[in-house]
Design an enzyme around this catalytic site. Structure first.
Site, PDB file in Angstrom:
ATOM      1  N   HIS A   1       0.816  -1.212   0.000  1.00 33.62           N
ATOM      2  CA  HIS A   1       0.000   0.000   0.000  1.00 33.62           C
ATOM      3  C   HIS A   1       0.850   1.262   0.000  1.00 33.62           C
ATOM      4  O   HIS A   1       0.317   2.366  -0.140  1.00 33.62           O
ATOM      5  CB  HIS A   1      -0.946   0.012   1.203  1.00 33.62           C
ATOM      6  CG  HIS A   1      -0.252  -0.006   2.529  1.00 33.62           C
ATOM      7  ND1 HIS A   1       0.217  -1.162   3.108  1.00 33.62           N
ATOM      8  CD2 HIS A   1       0.075   0.991   3.385  1.00 33.62           C
ATOM      9  CE1 HIS A   1       0.782  -0.881   4.269  1.00 33.62           C
ATOM     10  NE2 HIS A   1       0.711   0.423   4.459  1.00 33.62           N
TER      11      HIS A   1
ATOM     12  N   HIS B   1       7.199   7.136   4.882  1.00 36.40           N
ATOM     13  CA  HIS B   1       6.553   6.556   3.712  1.00 36.40           C
ATOM     14  C   HIS B   1       5.674   7.614   3.065  1.00 36.40           C
ATOM     15  O   HIS B   1       5.441   8.678   3.634  1.00 36.40           O
ATOM     16  CB  HIS B   1       5.739   5.310   4.086  1.00 36.40           C
ATOM     17  CG  HIS B   1       4.667   5.578   5.099  1.00 36.40           C
ATOM     18  ND1 HIS B   1       4.868   5.477   6.459  1.00 36.40           N
ATOM     19  CD2 HIS B   1       3.373   5.963   4.955  1.00 36.40           C
ATOM     20  CE1 HIS B   1       3.760   5.781   7.104  1.00 36.40           C
ATOM     21  NE2 HIS B   1       2.829   6.081   6.215  1.00 36.40           N
TER      22      HIS B   1
ATOM     23  N   HIS C   1       2.104   8.659   0.573  1.00 34.90           N
ATOM     24  CA  HIS C   1       0.776   8.338   0.051  1.00 34.90           C
ATOM     25  C   HIS C   1       0.452   9.327  -1.068  1.00 34.90           C
ATOM     26  O   HIS C   1       0.773  10.514  -0.968  1.00 34.90           O
ATOM     27  CB  HIS C   1      -0.294   8.467   1.139  1.00 34.90           C
ATOM     28  CG  HIS C   1      -0.158   7.478   2.251  1.00 34.90           C
ATOM     29  ND1 HIS C   1      -0.720   6.221   2.206  1.00 34.90           N
ATOM     30  CD2 HIS C   1       0.482   7.558   3.446  1.00 34.90           C
ATOM     31  CE1 HIS C   1      -0.439   5.570   3.322  1.00 34.90           C
ATOM     32  NE2 HIS C   1       0.288   6.359   4.091  1.00 34.90           N
TER      33      HIS C   1
ATOM     34  N   HIS D   1       4.792  10.789   5.473  1.00 33.98           N
ATOM     35  CA  HIS D   1       4.646  10.530   6.903  1.00 33.98           C
ATOM     36  C   HIS D   1       5.986  10.116   7.482  1.00 33.98           C
ATOM     37  O   HIS D   1       6.612   9.171   6.993  1.00 33.98           O
ATOM     38  CB  HIS D   1       3.636   9.404   7.154  1.00 33.98           C
ATOM     39  CG  HIS D   1       2.237   9.761   6.809  1.00 33.98           C
ATOM     40  ND1 HIS D   1       1.225   8.823   6.695  1.00 33.98           N
ATOM     41  CD2 HIS D   1       1.660  10.965   6.552  1.00 33.98           C
ATOM     42  CE1 HIS D   1       0.093   9.438   6.382  1.00 33.98           C
ATOM     43  NE2 HIS D   1       0.334  10.730   6.287  1.00 33.98           N
TER      44      HIS D   1
ATOM     45  N   THR E   1      -3.374   5.335   9.838  1.00 36.07           N
ATOM     46  CA  THR E   1      -4.278   5.442   8.687  1.00 36.07           C
ATOM     47  C   THR E   1      -4.371   4.138   7.902  1.00 36.07           C
ATOM     48  O   THR E   1      -4.890   4.116   6.789  1.00 36.07           O
ATOM     49  CB  THR E   1      -3.832   6.577   7.749  1.00 36.07           C
ATOM     50  OG1 THR E   1      -2.510   6.302   7.266  1.00 36.07           O
ATOM     51  CG2 THR E   1      -3.852   7.914   8.477  1.00 36.07           C
TER      52      THR E   1
END
Length: 232
Positions: free
Chosen positions: A92, A118, A120, A137, A203
């Site tokens: 992900h 990481h 997103h 993050h 999250t």
């Protein structure tokens, strides 16, 4: 193709990779709006994930909501430093994990050590309902196993210096850890005196609550050539 164009293209493709990562690598859950294994159905996939859809302090949120504090704190100190790191895909997202001591930050007299970062894409948090092109993050943990995350929002524009230094490794990233050598988290570079802060959750499953979120207020990007920070 000139170097600037190549790097901008890489940045765009990196965002695309993140948005398609659940398709590229099978995961028990996804970020797609799928009722079975998307965010709305996470609590049904595992009984330990029930809080994902029924918790009171879930993240992400819109940063204009009432439970968010807007903070201007010039005294907030971050002490990150270079350390050995590895990179891997978690399906992900793509994660850089520090194996050595990469430094710390202090919140209310509690020390949180930097563990990993990481990305997103698009951003998870919103401002007035607006998603940005990407969100970084930086995950920290305390000796009491509490989690604190610094989040940085990006607009797609000039190349990002930190990502550019990792682009060769990102192109070949897989599910196995790949050594990066020494990685300096300070090259991420962000202003820390104005930010949003609230208590939320992870999250991704298990969506553990009690996470201290610090979201840098400015939305910006890095200039690779001049290495200055251009802030919107």
């Amino acid at each position: 193709m000139d170097p600037n164009t190549k790097t901008i293209l890489f940045f765009a493709l990196f965002s695309l990779y993140l948005s398609l990562s659940n398709i590229l690598v099978a995961e028990p859950y996804t970020y797609d709006q799928n009722p079975e294994n998307g965010p709305e159905g996470w609590s049904k996939l595992d009984h330990q994930w029930k809080i994902c859809n029924h918790g009171k302090l879930q993240s992400p949120i819109d940063l204009t909501r009432g439970r968010v504090s807007r903070v201007h704190d010039e005294a907030w100190k971050i002490h990150h430093k270079p350390a050995e790191a590895v990179i891997m895909s978690r399906g992900h997202d793509i994660m850089v994990s520090w194996k050595g001591d990469a430094g710390k930050m202090m919140i209310d007299h509690t020390e949180f050590k930097l563990v990993q970062c990481h990305w997103h894409s698009p951003s998870e948090h919103t401002i007035n309902g607006t998603h940005y092109d990407m969100e970084l993050h930086m995950v920290h943990t305390s000796a009491q196993s509490q989690t604190a995350v610094i989040a940085v929002l990006y607009k797609l524009g000039r190349p990002n210096e930190f990502l550019t230094t990792l682009q060769n490794e990102i192109k070949t990233v897989g599910k196995e850890e790949k050594k990066l050598g020494i990685v300096d988290p300070r090259t991420i570079g962000f202003h820390t005196d104005k930010f949003y802060r609230y208590v939320g959750s992870l999250t991704a499953p298990p969506c553990t609550e009690g996470v201290i979120w610090t979201v840098v207020k400015k939305v910006y990007f890095f200039c690779v050539i001049c290495r200055w920070i251009f802030i919107y």
